[in-house]
Design an enzyme around this catalytic site. Structure first.
Site, mmCIF file in Angstrom:
data_model
loop_
_atom_site.group_PDB
_atom_site.id
_atom_site.type_symbol
_atom_site.label_atom_id
_atom_site.label_comp_id
_atom_site.label_asym_id
_atom_site.label_seq_id
_atom_site.Cartn_x
_atom_site.Cartn_y
_atom_site.Cartn_z
ATOM 1 N N THR A 1 0.791 -1.475 0.167
ATOM 2 C CA THR A 1 0.186 0.109 0.012
ATOM 3 C C THR A 1 0.778 1.445 0.036
ATOM 4 O O THR A 1 1.876 1.261 0.690
ATOM 5 C CB THR A 1 -0.883 -0.106 1.118
ATOM 6 O OG1 THR A 1 -1.428 1.518 1.479
ATOM 7 C CG2 THR A 1 -0.418 -0.464 2.546
ATOM 8 N N SER B 1 -0.883 3.458 10.602
ATOM 9 C CA SER B 1 -1.796 2.685 11.320
ATOM 10 C C SER B 1 -1.035 1.233 11.414
ATOM 11 O O SER B 1 -0.001 1.072 10.760
ATOM 12 C CB SER B 1 -3.007 2.355 10.444
ATOM 13 O OG SER B 1 -2.727 1.339 9.400
ATOM 14 N N TYR C 1 -1.872 -1.475 10.535
ATOM 15 C CA TYR C 1 -2.418 -2.295 9.354
ATOM 16 C C TYR C 1 -1.232 -2.134 8.308
ATOM 17 O O TYR C 1 -0.440 -2.663 7.744
ATOM 18 C CB TYR C 1 -3.654 -2.016 8.622
ATOM 19 C CG TYR C 1 -3.561 -2.387 7.262
ATOM 20 C CD1 TYR C 1 -3.295 -3.224 6.667
ATOM 21 C CD2 TYR C 1 -3.879 -0.950 6.317
ATOM 22 C CE1 TYR C 1 -3.343 -3.467 5.222
ATOM 23 C CE2 TYR C 1 -3.857 -1.123 5.121
ATOM 24 C CZ TYR C 1 -3.482 -2.332 4.537
ATOM 25 O OH TYR C 1 -3.575 -2.306 2.982
ATOM 26 N N HIS C 2 -0.893 -0.422 8.312
ATOM 27 C CA HIS C 2 0.205 -0.248 7.507
ATOM 28 C C HIS C 2 1.526 -0.710 7.820
ATOM 29 O O HIS C 2 2.123 -0.859 6.973
ATOM 30 C CB HIS C 2 0.159 1.323 7.325
ATOM 31 C CG HIS C 2 -1.158 1.915 6.586
ATOM 32 N ND1 HIS C 2 -2.380 2.452 7.136
ATOM 33 C CD2 HIS C 2 -1.347 1.692 5.230
ATOM 34 C CE1 HIS C 2 -3.324 2.829 6.311
ATOM 35 N NE2 HIS C 2 -2.757 2.400 4.912
ATOM 36 N N LYS D 1 2.192 -3.745 6.507
ATOM 37 C CA LYS D 1 2.619 -3.958 5.243
ATOM 38 C C LYS D 1 4.120 -3.456 5.013
ATOM 39 O O LYS D 1 4.635 -3.714 3.828
ATOM 40 C CB LYS D 1 1.613 -3.119 4.255
ATOM 41 C CG LYS D 1 0.328 -3.145 4.378
ATOM 42 C CD LYS D 1 -0.301 -4.679 3.914
ATOM 43 C CE LYS D 1 -0.650 -4.674 2.561
ATOM 44 N NZ LYS D 1 -1.164 -6.083 2.097
ATOM 45 N N GLN E 1 0.188 0.077 -3.494
ATOM 46 C CA GLN E 1 -1.318 0.580 -4.145
ATOM 47 C C GLN E 1 -2.003 1.678 -3.191
ATOM 48 O O GLN E 1 -2.099 1.668 -2.047
ATOM 49 C CB GLN E 1 -2.309 -0.833 -4.269
ATOM 50 C CG GLN E 1 -3.470 -0.505 -4.908
ATOM 51 C CD GLN E 1 -4.254 -1.645 -5.085
ATOM 52 O OE1 GLN E 1 -4.519 -2.260 -6.278
ATOM 53 N NE2 GLN E 1 -4.489 -2.409 -4.032
HETATM 54 N N1 LIG Z 1 -8.943 -2.139 -1.746
HETATM 55 C C1 LIG Z 1 -7.904 -1.407 -1.466
HETATM 56 O O1 LIG Z 1 -8.393 -0.366 -1.668
HETATM 57 C C2 LIG Z 1 -6.544 -1.696 -1.234
HETATM 58 C C3 LIG Z 1 -5.578 -0.556 -1.013
HETATM 59 C C4 LIG Z 1 -4.282 -0.789 -1.006
HETATM 60 C C5 LIG Z 1 -3.488 -2.136 -0.679
HETATM 61 N N2 LIG Z 1 -4.632 -3.126 -0.704
HETATM 62 C C6 LIG Z 1 -4.226 -4.641 -0.334
HETATM 63 O O2 LIG Z 1 -4.801 -5.365 -1.348
HETATM 64 C C7 LIG Z 1 -5.087 -6.526 -0.682
HETATM 65 C C8 LIG Z 1 -6.736 -6.999 -0.946
HETATM 66 O O3 LIG Z 1 -7.251 -6.019 -0.616
HETATM 67 P P1 LIG Z 1 -8.910 -6.230 -0.707
HETATM 68 O O4 LIG Z 1 -9.626 -4.795 -0.401
HETATM 69 O O5 LIG Z 1 -9.368 -7.037 -1.563
HETATM 70 O O6 LIG Z 1 -9.282 -6.870 0.757
HETATM 71 P P2 LIG Z 1 -10.223 -8.032 1.157
HETATM 72 O O7 LIG Z 1 -10.448 -8.152 2.477
HETATM 73 O O8 LIG Z 1 -11.585 -7.723 0.390
HETATM 74 O O9 LIG Z 1 -9.760 -9.341 0.574
HETATM 75 C C9 LIG Z 1 -8.511 -10.089 1.529
HETATM 76 C C10 LIG Z 1 -8.912 -11.492 1.303
HETATM 77 O O10 LIG Z 1 -8.264 -12.177 1.703
HETATM 78 C C11 LIG Z 1 -8.839 -13.124 2.799
HETATM 79 N N3 LIG Z 1 -7.831 -13.671 3.878
HETATM 80 C C12 LIG Z 1 -7.283 -12.581 4.629
HETATM 81 N N4 LIG Z 1 -6.367 -13.446 5.334
HETATM 82 C C13 LIG Z 1 -6.304 -14.856 5.155
HETATM 83 C C14 LIG Z 1 -5.836 -15.781 5.524
HETATM 84 N N5 LIG Z 1 -4.744 -15.965 6.352
HETATM 85 N N6 LIG Z 1 -5.648 -17.089 4.706
HETATM 86 C C15 LIG Z 1 -6.745 -17.164 3.670
HETATM 87 N N7 LIG Z 1 -7.582 -15.989 3.395
HETATM 88 C C16 LIG Z 1 -7.349 -14.781 4.056
HETATM 89 C C17 LIG Z 1 -9.932 -12.407 3.238
HETATM 90 O O11 LIG Z 1 -10.992 -13.283 3.523
HETATM 91 C C18 LIG Z 1 -10.563 -11.583 2.178
HETATM 92 O O12 LIG Z 1 -11.307 -12.495 1.509
HETATM 93 C C19 LIG Z 1 -4.897 -6.567 0.979
HETATM 94 O O13 LIG Z 1 -3.682 -7.067 1.164
HETATM 95 C C20 LIG Z 1 -4.723 -4.977 1.074
HETATM 96 O O14 LIG Z 1 -3.904 -4.636 1.982
HETATM 97 C C21 LIG Z 1 -6.120 -3.099 -0.812
#
Ligand SMILES: NC(=O)c1ccc[n+]([C@@H]2O[C@H](COP(=O)([O-])OP(=O)(O)OC[C@H]3O[C@@H](n4cnc5c(N)ncnc54)[C@H](O)[C@@H]3O)[C@@H](O)[C@H]2O)c1
Length: 411
Positions: free
Chosen positions: A144, A179, A181-182, A185, A208
């Site tokens: 991120t 945070s 979370y960050h 990452k 991202q």
């Molecule tokens: N959506 C955004 O705007 C955004 C921005 C920057 C970075 N990201 C990164 O992209 C990735 C996906 O984001 P997203 O928005 O799709 O999140 P999301 O929560 O919708 O998807 C993540 C999926 O991973 C699954 N998961 C989590 N831990 C798990 C584990 N230990 N075993 C199996 N499954 C597991 C969750 O159930 C979920 O379905 C993340 O790493 C997030 O940090 C997202």
């Protein structure tokens, strides 16, 4: 190419899985339904229900003819992960399987420890599975832009070249996450960089920005193929939240002064970037970092755009500045480099009025499901006495005169 998508039930994972399978990649998805369980536990259900992963994969195959393997289990469970590696033998893995919400990670002890454990153990397990089964397997991990924070200098793409006392060295760019979370990452990136140097694994880390959007070409034929879409204070990303607020007739909740500037992208570009990274992989031992966003906006600018798009549809959209639950600079310098993915061939989608109107129309289809109680932020970042000078860029003698003074409203 056989591509394993960890977190394939999530917002980005599902849309990516459909797209790649239609493009001829052999796709398998893994998920443990953490996101669905957390939404239910915190009573923050998505805007509309989506079928479970098996049902979605079956529906997708019946419509597209593209099969998709489904594995339900926890990436933190190493025997489970290695059994998937044995049966599917991936040539590339896209790692989305992390706890992705900053407010969730700041909610309390249980959520903090879960975020730390889940995000780091899942990444460490993945590295070990790659080392055990196929060292050539390309890891694409979603990072991120939030890892960088808001330093008072340009943000480079992953690395910073430093001249010091007449000598020069290239380091990972310094991070100031806002945070827990960050912070995870930052740490999962450090883990990957470490194992690139130790074992010669190949990694692309996609830093991202916040993603917006619902529909992709693959979801248009059947609404049941839309991704999980949250608009609440914990799991919703800012633009998605504003769109739902506009439809619900609730003022758009701008945190603090609204000068917080970030790089945004459409979900279509997330998919495009991942596909570019798959087709042009990192070299053995390379920890390759891209800053993955298309354009920058302040929160105030986003709110104004949603207001204007809402007006086109006859919605009366108000904007309200509310106390900022986060500790962050609300006015700051922001100039991140993001040329790497463009040079790989990214053709960006921009946040036009038409794009906003299209998303508002999809939200309008579900307006009766909106729960207004989920809109105002509950999770507060901190309660201590904080010297606001330390929230922005790192402070050294002379910095203060050059930097805008960051401000925050602590809980
Ligand atoms: N959506 C955004 O705007 C955004 C921005 C920057 C970075 N990201 C990164 O992209 C990735 C996906 O984001 P997203 O928005 O799709 O999140 P999301 O929560 O919708 O998807 C993540 C999926 O991973 C699954 N998961 C989590 N831990 C798990 C584990 N230990 N075993 C199996 N499954 C597991 C969750 O159930 C979920 O379905 C993340 O790493 C997030 O940090 C997202």
């Amino acid at each position: 190419m056989r591509v394993l998508i960890l977190g394939g039930d999530g917002y980005l994972g599902w849309a990516t899985a459909m797209h790649l399978s239609r493009q001829g990649f052999e796709v398998a998805v893994v998920d443990n339904y953490f996101r669905r369980r957390a939404c239910t536990e915190l009573n923050r259900e998505p805007l509309f229900p989506v079928p479970n992963l098996h049902q979605r994969a079956e529906l997708w195959e019946s419509l597209s003819g593209c099969p998709m393997g489904v594995h339900i289990g926890d990436v933190c469970d190493y025997p489970f992960l290695t059994s998937v590696f044995r049966s599917f033998a991936p040539e590339a893995v896209i790692h989305y399987a992390e706890q992705p919400a900053a407010p969730y990670s700041m909610r309390g002890h249980r959520e903090a420890i879960f975020t730390l454990t889940n995000n780091l153990v899942s990444t460490a397990n993945l590295v070990h599975a790659v080392q055990e089964h196929n060292l050539r397997c390309h890891i694409i991990k979603l990072g991120t832009m939030g890892v960088y924070g808001t330093p008072n200098i340009d943000i480079e793409e992953g690395y910073l070249e430093v001249d010091y006392k007449g000598r020069r060295h290239t380091f990972l760019y310094p991070k100031t996450p806002g945070s827990l979370y960050h912070l995870t990452k930052v740490q999962d990136g450090d883990l990957l960089y470490f194992y690139c140097r130790m074992w010669g694994i190949r990694v692309t880390d996609l830093n991202q920005g916040p993603v917006y959007g619902l529909d992709t070409e693959e979801s248009r034929p059947d609404r049941r193929l839309l991704p999980i879409f949250n608009y609440d204070d914990v799991f919703g990303t800012v633009l998605n939240r504003f769109l739902v607020q506009a439809v619900a007739g609730v003022p758009l909740t701008v945190y603090g002064r609204g000068g917080q500037t970030r790089g945004y992208l459409n979900i279509l570009d997330t998919i495009a970037c991942v596909k570019l990274a798959l087709r042009q992989p990192a070299a053995a031992g390379q920890y390759r970092v891209f800053n993955q966003f298309v354009e920058t906006f302040s929160v105030n600018e986003l709110a104004a755009r949603v207001q204007a798009a809402g007006q086109e549809l006859g919605l009366a959209v108000e904007i309200q500045n509310i106390p900022n639950p986060r500790l962050e600079a609300e006015e700051h310098y922001y100039n991140p480099v993001h040329t790497g993915l463009l040079s790989l061939g990214l053709k960006p989608h921009y946040l036009t009025a038409d794009v906003l109107v299209d998303m508002l129309q999809t939200v309008l289809d579900h307006r009766r499901s909106i729960n207004k109680a989920l809109i105002f932020p509950e999770v507060q970042w901190g309660s201590g006495e904080i010297d606001k000078r330390f929230l922005g860029a790192g402070r050294g003698p002379g910095d203060a005169s050059r930097s805008p003074q960051p401000s925050c409203q602590a809980a």
